[in-house]
Design a protein around this motif. Structure first.
Motif, short mmCIF file in Angstrom:
data_model
loop_
_atom_site.label_atom_id
_atom_site.label_comp_id
_atom_site.label_asym_id
_atom_site.label_seq_id
_atom_site.Cartn_x
_atom_site.Cartn_y
_atom_site.Cartn_z
N GLU A 89 0.81 -1.31 0.22
CA GLU A 89 -0.07 0.09 0.08
C GLU A 89 0.85 1.17 -0.13
O GLU A 89 0.46 2.33 -0.59
N ASN A 119 -7.03 -0.71 -0.06
CA ASN A 119 -7.49 0.68 0.49
C ASN A 119 -6.89 1.80 -0.23
O ASN A 119 -7.39 2.71 -0.82
N GLY A 120 -5.45 1.53 -0.42
CA GLY A 120 -4.56 2.62 -1.01
C GLY A 120 -5.15 2.81 -2.37
O GLY A 120 -5.30 3.93 -3.00
N VAL A 122 -8.01 2.08 -4.08
CA VAL A 122 -9.34 2.83 -3.86
C VAL A 122 -9.36 4.13 -3.69
O VAL A 122 -9.99 5.07 -4.47
N SER A 123 -8.94 4.52 -2.36
CA SER A 123 -9.07 5.66 -1.61
C SER A 123 -8.05 6.58 -2.08
O SER A 123 -8.28 7.97 -1.76
N GLY A 124 -6.93 6.16 -2.70
CA GLY A 124 -5.79 7.07 -3.40
C GLY A 124 -5.88 7.31 -4.96
O GLY A 124 -6.47 8.22 -5.30
N LEU A 127 -9.73 7.31 -6.22
CA LEU A 127 -10.60 8.77 -5.89
C LEU A 127 -9.77 9.83 -6.55
O LEU A 127 -10.77 10.60 -7.02
N TYR A 128 -8.66 9.97 -6.50
CA TYR A 128 -7.95 11.18 -6.88
C TYR A 128 -7.57 11.07 -8.30
O TYR A 128 -6.58 11.74 -9.00
N SER A 192 -6.19 6.02 -14.31
CA SER A 192 -6.57 4.89 -13.28
C SER A 192 -5.83 3.89 -13.12
O SER A 192 -4.67 3.84 -13.94
#
Length: 209
Positions: A89, A119-120, A122-124, A127-128, A192
């Motif tokens: 991550e 988690n990293g 998806v949320s990193g 998301l950005y 992406s």
């Protein structure tokens, strides 16, 4: 030179600058018997050259059997930045920062590490809208002999599909360069993650019987 040693129930992996010991009961490495592990050095070089041709100038990784030659090539190349991470991550964060600095990256990881890094990702990255080129060693798939690797192979492709991450498999040397180039292009045009699975057929050289 990469060497691996066996200890009862575990492994000792040696690189020029690193020794990694794994054992479920923290076994004594002093009883290890050194053996060569048949990871394909020529095919690893094909993958590495394809990454460089795609403009990758930074790789993040942590030790994994199938990635050993890729990591060594990155470490020995003055034109490549190798970032050793403690968990996969962290490599997502490294790639996010490098992208903002204008540097193309690749994450080298085992599929269990990919699952750990969700988690990293998806949320990193997702998301950005960060381009993320992931090269994932395809452990636990057809032909896997190590019982502890098998569960990851059941879910890698399903998780990639569930996250709507575009992916492809690298199975032969002649398909590596065009697929790496296309994966890198897609990652940067779509902002992406894109994954390439390093299969057993590509990375493993079966010892003679």
């Amino acid at each position: 030179m990469y060497r691996a040693s066996t200890i009862p129930g575990g492994w000792v992996v040696r690189w020029p600058s690193l020794t990694a010991v794994w054992h479920p009961c923290f076994g004594d490495a002093s009883s290890a018997e050194e053996v060569a592990v048949p990871v394909s050095e020529p095919n690893s070089k094909v993958v590495y050259e394809a990454l460089k041709a795609a403009g990758v100038r930074l790789c993040s990784a942590l030790p994994e059997t199938w990635l050993v030659h890729l990591i060594r090539l990155a470490e020995d190349d003055p034109d490549m930045i190798l970032v050793r991470v403690a968990k996969e991550e962290e490599g997502v964060g490294v790639s996010i920062g490098a992208h903002l600095a204008g540097i193309r990256t690749a994450l080298l990881m085992q599929n269990h590490g990919f699952l750990q890094a969700i988690n990293g990702i998806v949320s990193g990255a997702m998301l950005y809208r960060i381009p993320l080129l992931m090269l994932i060693s395809d452990r636990g798939h057809l032909g896997e002999r190590d019982p502890w690797q098998t569960e990851g192979g059941r879910y890698t492709r399903r998780v990639l599909d569930a996250l709507n991450i575009q992916w492809d498999a690298l199975s032969a040397p002649d398909e590596v360069e065009p697929k790496v180039a296309k994966a890198s292009t897609l990652a940067h045009s779509s902002l992406s993650p894109v994954a390439l699975l390093l299969t057993r057929d590509l990375m493993w050289e079966e010892p003679p019987t």
